[in-house]
Each structure stands twice: as C-alpha cells, then as structure tokens.
Design an enzyme around this catalytic site. Structure first.
Site, short mmCIF file in Angstrom:
data_model
loop_
_atom_site.label_atom_id
_atom_site.label_comp_id
_atom_site.label_asym_id
_atom_site.label_seq_id
_atom_site.Cartn_x
_atom_site.Cartn_y
_atom_site.Cartn_z
N ASN A 211 37.68 29.59 26.19
CA ASN A 211 37.77 27.94 26.41
C ASN A 211 36.19 27.58 26.43
OD1 ASN A 211 35.16 28.83 28.79
ND2 ASN A 211 36.81 29.89 29.66
N ASP A 279 41.90 32.59 32.41
CA ASP A 279 42.93 32.72 33.60
C ASP A 279 43.79 34.20 33.67
OD1 ASP A 279 42.45 31.57 35.74
OD2 ASP A 279 42.63 30.65 35.14
N ILE A 308 37.31 38.15 39.76
CA ILE A 308 35.88 38.19 40.23
C ILE A 308 35.46 38.17 41.35
CG2 ILE A 308 33.97 38.96 38.46
CD1 ILE A 308 35.03 38.59 36.49
N LYS A 340 39.70 26.03 47.10
CA LYS A 340 39.23 27.38 46.94
C LYS A 340 38.68 28.65 47.62
CE LYS A 340 39.67 26.70 42.51
NZ LYS A 340 38.97 26.09 41.26
O1 C5P Z 1 39.99 30.26 40.52
P1 C5P Z 1 38.47 29.32 39.49
O2 C5P Z 1 38.90 29.41 38.32
O3 C5P Z 1 39.03 27.64 39.83
O4 C5P Z 1 37.64 29.87 40.46
C1 C5P Z 1 36.66 29.36 40.07
C2 C5P Z 1 35.06 30.06 40.69
O5 C5P Z 1 36.01 31.51 40.78
C3 C5P Z 1 34.52 30.82 39.03
O6 C5P Z 1 32.98 30.92 39.87
C4 C5P Z 1 34.61 31.49 39.20
O7 C5P Z 1 33.84 31.28 38.16
C5 C5P Z 1 35.63 32.29 39.22
N1 C5P Z 1 36.24 33.25 38.94
C6 C5P Z 1 36.31 34.46 38.48
N2 C5P Z 1 37.13 35.46 38.13
C7 C5P Z 1 38.30 34.72 37.64
C8 C5P Z 1 38.58 33.81 37.61
C9 C5P Z 1 37.58 32.58 38.25
O8 C5P Z 1 34.96 35.22 39.19
N3 C5P Z 1 39.01 35.56 37.05
#
Ligand code: C5P
Length: 406
Positions: A211, A279, A308, A340
């Site tokens: 990305n 994702d 994570i 969230k």
């Molecule tokens: O679900 P989303 O990607 O919008 O969430 C964003 C937050 O979750 C950010 O802080 C990102 O670093 C963390 N995140 C993560 N592991 C993932 C997806 C998002 O730690 N697989």
C-alpha cells in the site's frame, strides 16, 4: 550556560563542500563547532574556509604537537557533547567499523564515549557493496546513529542511495539529538513500541502486494518519543520516510512478520500502531516465481492477516499499560473511529480523514482527532512532526498518571 559543543569530522568526498553550509547553520543555531578534517577532505575544501566559518582552529594531524599541547585527542573528543561525521566516506566508515585509529579523525572516533552521528556520502555502488553494508550493520550495532544517506543524482552521474543528506536536515537531526541529550526528558526510562510503514505481502519470491503508506507519521512519532528520552523499538515495513534516529529498528516485510516482531518486543510501557498493515495476504504464496503462460492469468486467493493491534490489546499480563491505534477514515471519521476503538480494545485511537482531497496521505500535515475513554478531542491542523510532539507529551502525562495511581 555553555552552548552545546559539536566535534565535526569532515572526511573526503565531493559532499565535503556541503559541510561548510552545515557549519554555518550549526553556528547560527548557537552551537560551538570544532572541525576536524581528514587528509582526503583537504582535497575538496580548504582548512582555511572551514576554520573561518567555524571561528576556530581546524584539527588535522594526529601528530601535530602544538594541538596535542593545547588539547590531547582524548580530551578533544570527550569535551564535545556530540560527534558528527559529515560527510562520512566509505573509507572512514570502514575504519570506524573495525576500530582502526591511524589518523586524527579515526583516533578521535575510537577514543570517545560521546554519542556519534554520521552522514554517509559515497557512490551508490560503494554504498550497496556488501563490505559497506557489513560495516553499516556493525556501526549501527555499536550505537552509531545514521543521518541518511539520501537517494538521488550523484556527482558521478549515477542515481541511487549514497548522496549526503542536505545540511538543513543534518542540522535538524543534530538539534533533535542535542535536545534529547540535554532536555528534561519526560519519557526517560520508558520503553515504547511503534509500528510504521506499509507491509509487503508476497505473491511469489519476486512479487508482492503493498500500500502507499510513507511511514512519515510513524517515524515522526518515534523521533518525538526519543526526543523525550524514551527507548523506542521501531518495527517497520519497507517505508519511504527516513527511519527514526536512535531507535532500535526491526525491519519486516509482511503483516505476519510484523505481528511476530511486535509480540517478541513485549513487554513495553506503551505501544503505538501507526503501520498500515495489509488486511489480507495471498494464501499459499508460491515458493518459486510464477511463470507467465500465454492466455492464462493466475488467480490469487486471499486469507486474513492477524490484527496486530487487536491481538496486543487482548493480552492479559503482557498488555502494555497504554495501547494506541490509528484509524484512517474517509467518512464519518469520529463515529467510525469510536467504534474501532471498542472493536480493537485499544485505549486511544488517533483518527484522521484520509480522503484524497485532504492531502494527508504522503503529505506533511495532519488533522487528527484523539478518541479516548473520555470522548473525542479534535486537534487543529498541524505538521506530522507537531502531532508527534503533542502525542509524546500526552503519552508522558498519561504514563505519569498511571504511576501516580499505583
Ligand atoms: O482496521 P484498520 O486497519 O482500519 O485499523 C487500523 C489500526 O489497526 C492501525 O493502528 C493499524 O496499525 C492497526 N492494524 C494492525 N494490524 C492489522 C490491521 C490494522 O495492527 N492487521
């Protein structure tokens, strides 16, 4: 109070002329600069111009008895608050990495226990050569902090990494370092983890899905935490932004690797998840390069990556006292980010609107809303650096509050 004192080592290379501008800037910022030049540096700039700008004698020769009488080399390097090598040639870096001390510059660098920052400058092939790469690793292990190098066109006509970082940027890294060394450090003794950058999800050994995250906000946050005295573990995907200076840097590629590195870095006092984690990853990535076959395109099946942030928030004993996530949204920012925060189980969410017309993605400014247990507070639009500095302050206050309650 005495102004901070910098010992500036200038080694040989076409970038040596930029050290004149660096000295000028450092002097304008109120620092004392004692210059040291290698023999090779004298081929590129004259000691007279260096000394004129520094307003001091230039030290050149290890066996210069007059200077030894004035100040021994041990004292010369110890009297400084910071040693800076700019430009740092491949040759001087190799000497530093092996502990050679056969001229004044290398002797000073070996004889010191003062923090050292270097701004490398060399031809791209010299920079990427395995020998230099080995030396870089060794120097980083020894705690030497790197400023750059930058990517770009070289004096020799080639293009790539190896250009010395511009004097303005070197001066600001030095300022940040000196502030961190001297200031009242609100986060001294705290260990903070920061994730940053994009992740690369392999399709096969040569292809990946990624990305556009630049890693700028993550690096800025890590720098601000370091400036407040925190020990920072910076777990980063392949980012474009320069890595923070002074952090323990763990480089990863995929979300799964980031997940493992994050859990291996615990326990910490706070964890900030600024990475743009993919994702999904390709299910069963090929172990050999997928061959092109006429008339056929491969179809990829995806599987979900571990979340994570959610996995760390859900920990029991190892859960950091403060877990911060980011929410990049394009609509209903506060509403979505508030949901969230609850879904992920983190303590704070830093929400921002990343719609293309905001220019936030890849830009220097950010408009954020911080969502905590107490509700949402929107900050005015400011630079990513300013967001980071304010966040570092808020984190320090919060951790102090946790200590006071214990
Ligand atoms: O679900 P989303 O990607 O919008 O969430 C964003 C937050 O979750 C950010 O802080 C990102 O670093 C963390 N995140 C993560 N592991 C993932 C997806 C998002 O730690 N697989």
């Amino acid at each position: 109070m005495k102004p901070p004192h910098i010992l500036l080592v200038i080694s040989g290379g076409i970038a040596a002329y930029k050290s004149l501008e660096l000295i000028r800037r450092l002097r304008t910022m109120g620092y004392d600069v004692t210059p040291v030049m290698t023999k090779a540096a004298e081929e590129f700039v004259t000691p007279l111009s260096v000394s004129a700008l520094a307003g001091r004698k230039v030290y050149q020769d290890l066996f210069d008895l007059t200077s030894e009488a004035e100040m021994g080399h041990i004292e010369l390097s110890r009297s400084a608050d910071l040693l800076v090598v700019a430009p740092a040639s491949a040759d001087l870096m190799a000497k530093m990495a092996t502990g050679l001390a056969n001229d004044l510059a290398s002797t000073l660098l070996l004889a010191t226990d003062t923090p050292v920052m270097i701004a490398p400058a060399m031809n791209v092939r010299m920079w990427t050569h395995p020998a230099t790469q080995r030396n870089i690793k060794a120097l980083k292990n020894d705690g030497i902090e790197f400023i750059g190098p930058a990517h770009g066109d070289m004096a020799c006509g080639e293009h790539g990494p190896g250009r010395m970082t511009e004097p303005e940027e070197i001066a600001s890294a030095i300022e940040q370092k000196l502030t961190a060394l001297g200031a009242e450090k609100m986060l001294a003794g705290r260990h903070i983890l920061v994730t940053s950058g994009p992740t690369h999800e392999p399709i096969d050994p040569v292809r990946y899905i990624a990305n556009r995250s630049s890693g700028a906000q993550g690096s800025a946050i890590a720098n601000a935490l370091i400036a407040q005295g925190a020990e920072v573990t910076f777990i980063t995907g392949p980012a474009e932004a320069p890595a923070p200076i002074g952090a323990r840097i763990v480089e990863i590629q995929s979300a799964q690797e980031m997940h493992d590195a994050v859990h291996a870095a615990l326990p910490v006092d706070a964890a900030i998840f600024a990475a743009a984690v993919a994702d999904w990853r390709v299910k069963d990535a090929a172990s050999e390069k997928i061959k092109k076959q006429a008339g056929e395109s491969p179809s990829l099946t995806f599987t979900e990556n571990p979340d994570i942030l959610a996995s760390v928030s859900a920990l029991d004993e190892q859960r950091p006292p403060l877990v911060i996530g980011f929410a990049a949204e394009t609509e209903n920012v506060i509403e979505n980010a508030t949901a969230k925060r609850l879904r992920k189980g983190c303590d704070w969410i830093i929400a921002n609107d990343v719609s293309p017309d905001t220019g936030i993605m890849g830009g220097h400014k950010n408009t954020v809303t911080v969502i905590t247990d107490d509700g949402a507070v929107s900050w005015e639009k400011m630079s990513k650096k300013a967001v980071a500095a304010r966040l570092a302050q808020d984190i320090a206050q919060h951790l102090q509050g946790c200590d006071d309650r214990d």
